[in-house]
Scaffold this motif. Structure first.
Motif, PDB file in Angstrom:
ATOM      1  N   PHE A 154     -58.655 -68.937 -95.979  1.00 47.58           N
ATOM      2  CA  PHE A 154     -60.032 -68.574 -95.539  1.00 47.58           C
ATOM      3  C   PHE A 154     -59.821 -66.943 -96.403  1.00 47.58           C
ATOM      4  O   PHE A 154     -58.840 -65.641 -96.125  1.00 47.58           O
ATOM      5  CB  PHE A 154     -60.097 -68.757 -94.894  1.00 47.58           C
ATOM      6  CG  PHE A 154     -59.085 -68.276 -93.513  1.00 47.58           C
ATOM      7  CD1 PHE A 154     -59.626 -66.596 -93.348  1.00 47.58           C
ATOM      8  CD2 PHE A 154     -58.458 -68.917 -92.798  1.00 47.58           C
ATOM      9  CE1 PHE A 154     -58.906 -65.754 -92.545  1.00 47.58           C
ATOM     10  CE2 PHE A 154     -58.075 -67.836 -91.399  1.00 47.58           C
ATOM     11  CZ  PHE A 154     -57.754 -67.135 -91.660  1.00 47.58           C
ATOM     12  N   THR A 155     -60.384 -67.058 -97.004  1.00 53.15           N
ATOM     13  CA  THR A 155     -61.393 -64.990 -96.997  1.00 53.15           C
ATOM     14  C   THR A 155     -62.131 -64.441 -95.936  1.00 53.15           C
ATOM     15  O   THR A 155     -62.528 -65.651 -95.151  1.00 53.15           O
ATOM     16  CB  THR A 155     -61.949 -65.306 -98.107  1.00 53.15           C
ATOM     17  OG1 THR A 155     -63.217 -65.372 -97.977  1.00 53.15           O
ATOM     18  CG2 THR A 155     -61.920 -65.653 -99.822  1.00 53.15           C
ATOM     19  N   ILE A 156     -62.229 -63.981 -95.268  1.00 56.91           N
ATOM     20  CA  ILE A 156     -62.562 -62.638 -95.000  1.00 56.91           C
ATOM     21  C   ILE A 156     -63.975 -62.463 -94.563  1.00 56.91           C
ATOM     22  O   ILE A 156     -64.225 -62.799 -93.851  1.00 56.91           O
ATOM     23  CB  ILE A 156     -62.547 -61.218 -95.333  1.00 56.91           C
ATOM     24  CG1 ILE A 156     -60.481 -60.464 -94.666  1.00 56.91           C
ATOM     25  CG2 ILE A 156     -62.559 -60.059 -93.682  1.00 56.91           C
ATOM     26  CD1 ILE A 156     -60.171 -60.788 -93.271  1.00 56.91           C
ATOM     27  N   SER A 157     -64.559 -62.795 -95.764  1.00 60.02           N
ATOM     28  CA  SER A 157     -65.695 -63.133 -95.882  1.00 60.02           C
ATOM     29  C   SER A 157     -66.212 -64.405 -94.671  1.00 60.02           C
ATOM     30  O   SER A 157     -66.826 -64.580 -94.294  1.00 60.02           O
ATOM     31  CB  SER A 157     -66.503 -62.989 -97.304  1.00 60.02           C
ATOM     32  OG  SER A 157     -65.943 -64.206 -97.863  1.00 60.02           O
ATOM     33  N   ALA A 158     -65.502 -65.597 -95.523  1.00 59.20           N
ATOM     34  CA  ALA A 158     -65.467 -67.190 -94.670  1.00 59.20           C
ATOM     35  C   ALA A 158     -65.626 -66.441 -93.773  1.00 59.20           C
ATOM     36  O   ALA A 158     -66.394 -67.599 -92.749  1.00 59.20           O
ATOM     37  CB  ALA A 158     -64.674 -67.845 -95.323  1.00 59.20           C
TER      38      ALA A 158
END
Length: 238
Positions: A154-158
């Motif tokens: 995952f990305t940090i924003s997700a």
């Protein structure tokens, strides 16, 4: 006083982030009592089962939820009137978590409903759902339980969006990454995802370093911005 046999059931409040909201898996009862109301999956405890074996079996058999990444016992619900006028039935309730990228097959009478906008629920199942939500929110503060809500990468924003949905208040992506990295819970995969339509830099992909439950900071509290922390609690992500 006449004594009657007391039954024992197991129930699962299975939670997942779907459509940026925290949702619970429930099914619509077709028969009385409480016909037309929505109930948690579960059933009677088998003679040769412990409670966790029973709840996992019944989830797999009744709603085909085989992608539950975390199961833990919540509480025992034993109010003599919890089933109304019917025979007394004690319930051992569990919290179950499903990652956001899973889409298990469900029967026609079963659906994911937002925890903050529940339909009419059967018996005391709304209380069990409240307990499950509160347990999840608490454990996101002092454990690595976010692994059970997130996909493998995952990305940090997700990841921030998952925490926002679960906690019910804003979370800073920068602070979330800082806290989880400091606790050695996140590691970069070395991969990135392309930028979105708005452009910008590719976003780095991360994963949890451990996908089993760990207590990481026993006194941390993830609290909404501006809300004072309780006595003795160390605030996180203000």
């Amino acid at each position: 006083m006449t004594s009657h046999p007391i039954g024992h059931e197991v129930l699962a409040a299975v939670l997942q982030i779907r459509g940026e909201r925290l949702r619970v898996l429930v099914w619509e009862r077709a028969m009385e009592p409480d016909a037309g109301r929505w109930a948690l999956p579960g059933g009677r405890l088998g003679d040769d089962e412990d409670v966790e074996t029973s709840v996992r079996r019944q989830l797999a058999e009744k709603v085909d939820v085989r992608e539950v990444t975390h199961v833990e016992q919540l509480s025992v619900f034993s109010d003599p009137r919890r089933m109304g006028e019917g025979p007394r039935l004690i319930a051992t309730a569990f919290l179950g978590l499903v990652p956001s990228d899973a889409d298990p097959a469900l029967p026609d009478d079963t659906a994911w409903h937002a925890v903050d906008d529940l339909p009419a629920t059967a018996f005391d199942h709304d209380l069990i759902i409240d307990d499950a939500r509160d347990r999840l929110r608490a454990k996101l503060s002092y454990t690595n339980l976010g692994f059970a809500l997130a996909p493998g990468e995952f990305t940090i924003s997700a990841l921030r969006e998952l925490y926002v949905a679960a906690l019910g208040h804003p979370v800073s992506a920068t602070n979330l990454q800082r806290v989880l990295t400091r606790r050695d819970l996140l590691e970069p995969t070395g991969e990135t995802v392309p930028p979105g339509r708005a452009g910008g830099r590719p976003a780095a992909l991360f994963r949890f370093t451990d996908r089993s439950l760990l207590v990481t900071d026993a006194f941390a509290v993830l609290r909404p911005p501006g809300r004072p922390s309780g006595t003795g609690a160390r605030p996180v992500l203000p």
